[in-house]
Write a protein that holds these residues in place. Structure first.
Motif, PDB file in Angstrom:
ATOM      1  N   LYS A 293       0.856  -0.855  -0.180  1.00  0.00           N
ATOM      2  CA  LYS A 293      -0.017   0.203  -0.190  1.00  0.00           C
ATOM      3  C   LYS A 293       0.392   1.460   0.040  1.00  0.00           C
ATOM      4  N   LEU A 294       0.359   2.123  -0.851  1.00  0.00           N
ATOM      5  CA  LEU A 294       0.866   3.704  -0.908  1.00  0.00           C
ATOM      6  C   LEU A 294       1.241   4.374   0.422  1.00  0.00           C
ATOM      7  N   HIS A 295       2.232   4.857   0.852  1.00  0.00           N
ATOM      8  CA  HIS A 295       2.020   5.739   2.423  1.00  0.00           C
ATOM      9  C   HIS A 295       2.866   6.929   1.477  1.00  0.00           C
ATOM     10  N   LYS A 296       1.739   8.248   2.407  1.00  0.00           N
ATOM     11  CA  LYS A 296       2.092   8.944   1.805  1.00  0.00           C
ATOM     12  C   LYS A 296       4.236  10.089   2.173  1.00  0.00           C
ATOM     13  N   ASP A 297       5.113   9.579   2.953  1.00  0.00           N
ATOM     14  CA  ASP A 297       6.055   9.667   2.837  1.00  0.00           C
ATOM     15  C   ASP A 297       6.509   9.011   2.077  1.00  0.00           C
ATOM     16  N   GLU A 298       6.885   7.889   0.889  1.00  0.00           N
ATOM     17  CA  GLU A 298       6.988   8.281  -0.146  1.00  0.00           C
ATOM     18  C   GLU A 298       7.185   8.561  -1.256  1.00  0.00           C
ATOM     19  N   ALA A 299       6.114  10.149  -1.304  1.00  0.00           N
ATOM     20  CA  ALA A 299       6.083  11.361  -1.951  1.00  0.00           C
ATOM     21  C   ALA A 299       6.879  12.287  -1.898  1.00  0.00           C
ATOM     22  N   GLU A 300       8.126  11.786  -0.701  1.00  0.00           N
ATOM     23  CA  GLU A 300       9.196  13.009  -0.824  1.00  0.00           C
ATOM     24  C   GLU A 300      10.550  12.549  -2.287  1.00  0.00           C
ATOM     25  N   LEU A 301      10.452  13.610  -2.636  1.00  0.00           N
ATOM     26  CA  LEU A 301      11.577  13.428  -3.924  1.00  0.00           C
ATOM     27  C   LEU A 301      12.791  13.279  -3.932  1.00  0.00           C
ATOM     28  N   ASP A 302      13.351  12.092  -3.378  1.00  0.00           N
ATOM     29  CA  ASP A 302      15.006  12.379  -3.189  1.00  0.00           C
ATOM     30  C   ASP A 302      15.933  12.765  -4.529  1.00  0.00           C
ATOM     31  N   TRP A 303      16.607  14.047  -4.300  1.00  0.00           N
ATOM     32  CA  TRP A 303      17.213  14.114  -5.692  1.00  0.00           C
ATOM     33  C   TRP A 303      18.388  12.544  -5.384  1.00  0.00           C
ATOM     34  N   GLN A 304      19.400  12.261  -5.070  1.00  0.00           N
ATOM     35  CA  GLN A 304      20.008  11.226  -4.872  1.00  0.00           C
ATOM     36  C   GLN A 304      19.775  10.088  -5.674  1.00  0.00           C
ATOM     37  N   LEU A 305      18.629  10.319  -6.065  1.00  0.00           N
ATOM     38  CA  LEU A 305      18.328   8.981  -6.531  1.00  0.00           C
ATOM     39  C   LEU A 305      18.463   8.581  -8.569  1.00  0.00           C
ATOM     40  N   PRO A 306      18.474   8.227  -8.983  1.00  0.00           N
ATOM     41  CA  PRO A 306      18.171   8.274 -10.695  1.00  0.00           C
ATOM     42  C   PRO A 306      17.388   9.179 -11.148  1.00  0.00           C
ATOM     43  N   ALA A 307      17.805   9.887 -12.113  1.00  0.00           N
ATOM     44  CA  ALA A 307      15.914  10.348 -13.185  1.00  0.00           C
ATOM     45  C   ALA A 307      14.768   9.711 -13.410  1.00  0.00           C
ATOM     46  N   LYS A 308      16.138   8.696 -13.804  1.00  0.00           N
ATOM     47  CA  LYS A 308      14.851   7.403 -14.237  1.00  0.00           C
ATOM     48  C   LYS A 308      13.901   7.104 -13.479  1.00  0.00           C
ATOM     49  N   THR A 309      14.187   6.725 -12.617  1.00  0.00           N
ATOM     50  CA  THR A 309      13.995   6.364 -11.152  1.00  0.00           C
ATOM     51  C   THR A 309      13.053   7.317 -10.344  1.00  0.00           C
ATOM     52  N   LEU A 310      13.795   8.345 -10.236  1.00  0.00           N
ATOM     53  CA  LEU A 310      12.450   9.497  -9.488  1.00  0.00           C
ATOM     54  C   LEU A 310      10.840   9.754 -10.579  1.00  0.00           C
ATOM     55  N   HIS A 311      11.442   9.585 -12.211  1.00  0.00           N
ATOM     56  CA  HIS A 311       9.904   9.845 -13.571  1.00  0.00           C
ATOM     57  C   HIS A 311       9.419   9.252 -13.234  1.00  0.00           C
TER      58      HIS A 311
ATOM     59  N   LYS B  54       8.847   7.635 -10.577  1.00  0.00           N
ATOM     60  CA  LYS B  54       8.150   7.264  -9.277  1.00  0.00           C
ATOM     61  C   LYS B  54       6.832   8.021  -8.792  1.00  0.00           C
ATOM     62  N   LEU B  55       6.955   9.128 -10.317  1.00  0.00           N
ATOM     63  CA  LEU B  55       6.537  10.507 -10.271  1.00  0.00           C
ATOM     64  C   LEU B  55       5.369  10.628 -10.992  1.00  0.00           C
ATOM     65  N   ARG B  56       5.372   9.496 -12.104  1.00  0.00           N
ATOM     66  CA  ARG B  56       3.939   8.930 -12.566  1.00  0.00           C
ATOM     67  C   ARG B  56       3.527   8.048 -11.757  1.00  0.00           C
ATOM     68  N   ALA B  57       4.098   7.291 -11.439  1.00  0.00           N
ATOM     69  CA  ALA B  57       2.946   6.045 -10.169  1.00  0.00           C
ATOM     70  C   ALA B  57       2.477   7.311  -9.186  1.00  0.00           C
ATOM     71  N   TYR B  58       2.730   7.903  -8.582  1.00  0.00           N
ATOM     72  CA  TYR B  58       1.725   8.752  -7.588  1.00  0.00           C
ATOM     73  C   TYR B  58       1.023   9.508  -8.010  1.00  0.00           C
ATOM     74  N   ILE B  59       0.623   9.675  -9.064  1.00  0.00           N
ATOM     75  CA  ILE B  59      -0.152  10.376  -9.603  1.00  0.00           C
ATOM     76  C   ILE B  59      -1.405   9.389  -9.688  1.00  0.00           C
ATOM     77  N   PRO B  60      -2.586  10.085  -9.362  1.00  0.00           N
ATOM     78  CA  PRO B  60      -3.251  11.188  -8.714  1.00  0.00           C
ATOM     79  C   PRO B  60      -2.832  10.853  -7.639  1.00  0.00           C
ATOM     80  N   TRP B  61      -2.533  10.013  -6.351  1.00  0.00           N
ATOM     81  CA  TRP B  61      -1.640  10.558  -4.736  1.00  0.00           C
ATOM     82  C   TRP B  61      -0.809   9.225  -4.179  1.00  0.00           C
ATOM     83  N   PRO B  62      -0.309   9.475  -4.203  1.00  0.00           N
ATOM     84  CA  PRO B  62       0.159  11.026  -3.080  1.00  0.00           C
ATOM     85  C   PRO B  62       0.586  12.145  -3.281  1.00  0.00           C
ATOM     86  N   VAL B  63       0.634  11.710  -4.698  1.00  0.00           N
ATOM     87  CA  VAL B  63       1.966  13.422  -5.804  1.00  0.00           C
ATOM     88  C   VAL B  63       3.174  13.298  -5.180  1.00  0.00           C
TER      89      VAL B  63
END
Length: 324
Positions: free
Chosen positions: A207-225, A227-236
């Motif tokens: 299950k998704l949790h809100k604290d997963e939504a914080e972007l960690d810039w140490q991760l690769p851009a592909k991984t962040l991208h 995550k960003l797509r996965a967290y739409i529409p929640w938790p964003v």
């Protein structure tokens, strides 16, 4: 055409309601709809019915809303419907063996993944987050495990680089009802074959949790991208920006793209700013943020945000705060 089946349907959200609508519009008979008790919603905490209950009432179908199936009274109510089959879609309650065995053909579930991958609560989000190239729905015969039942039918679709969980949800909302009707046709004619899952290939969709939504810039851009797509529409996906008065702002990110290249700047450093977006160094390559949302505001293209907050986005500074 096969004889119509008498169906108990169990489900909660809009995704489930789309499957219920397909059953109502088929030649089968939906004899009862099960959903959780109404929940308080909104500022006034008014009790609100879920999507499946509203659809059932609209079609004069009996609605049952037990808290659980531990009590013999709730078990007896379901058994007394004498259903041919029970269809479960995003219901949210565990079904004990007495319920699983009650209908003549047992209980089947529409699960939003290609099993045995992504068993669990958030299969759509975890597939996008992991960078999977395809997903789908699996119709399975339910057992007492968590999404471990034998598979009857699968239907798949592509996950494109632009897809979000919201867009995949829409794809599966169209795919699932078709697969469900096809499965019921096979079962009504005793032509279905159930294939056991290979547990060695299983993965779990927590299950998704809100604290997963914080972007960690140490991760690769592909991984962040992903995550960003996965967290739409929640938790964003979001990051915390600290302004010159040390006030913190949680900024949501609704659209971004990967910028390829080797960058020597520290992760989280602003590399480039123009009307199309702000480019941030990451652990590998860079991420260009294109649509952002300030607290209490609408999501806006970066060009609109730049007009009023240009001082927040200066080349060379940290995306998380001025002077950092």
């Amino acid at each position: 055409m096969s004889q119509p089946l008498n169906i108990i349907f169990a489900g909660t959200p809009d995704f489930a309601a789309k499957h219920l609508a397909a059953l109502i519009n088929s030649h089968h008979n939906v004899i009862a709809v099960y959903c959780p008790p109404d929940k308080p919603s909104g500022r006034g905490k008014k009790l609100t019915a879920c999507a499946t209950k509203l659809l059932a009432i609209e079609n004069n179908i009996p609605v049952e809303q037990p808290q659980h199936f531990k009590e013999s009274e709730n078990q007896a109510t379901l058994i007394n419907y004498q259903a041919d089959i029970m269809v479960v879609v995003a219901y949210g309650l565990l079904l004990p063996k007495v319920i699983l065995d009650a209908p003549r053909l047992g209980c089947i579930n529409v699960h939003g993944s290609i099993l045995p991958q992504w068993r669990g609560a958030a299969p759509i989000q975890r597939a996008v987050e992991a960078g999977d190239l395809e997903t789908g729905v699996t119709i399975m015969q339910m057992d007492e495990g968590l999404d471990t039942g034998d598979m009857i039918l699968k239907a798949t679709c592509e996950i494109s680089p632009q897809d979000t969980s919201a867009s995949i949800y829409d794809k599966l909302s169209a795919l699932g009802p078709q697969a469900l009707i096809e499965t019921l046709q096979l079962m009504a004619e005793s032509k279905h074959q159930a294939e056991p899952q290979n547990n060695a290939l299983a993965s779990y969709a927590a299950k998704l949790h809100k604290d997963e939504a914080e972007l960690d810039w140490q991760l690769p851009a592909k991984t962040l991208h992903q995550k960003l797509r996965a967290y739409i529409p929640w938790p964003v996906a979001q990051f915390t920006f600290t302004d010159d008065k040390q006030k913190q702002h949680r900024i949501r990110t609704w659209q971004a793209s990967v910028v390829e290249g080797n960058f020597s700047e520290a992760a989280g450093t602003i590399l480039h700013v123009d009307k199309t977006g702000v480019t941030i160094a990451t652990g590998e390559q860079a991420l260009k943020l294109e649509i952002l949302q300030l607290p209490g505001k609408k999501a806006l293209p970066f060009s609109d945000l730049l007009n009023g907050r240009a001082e927040w986005f200066q080349k060379g500074q940290s995306i998380n705060g001025l002077g950092k």
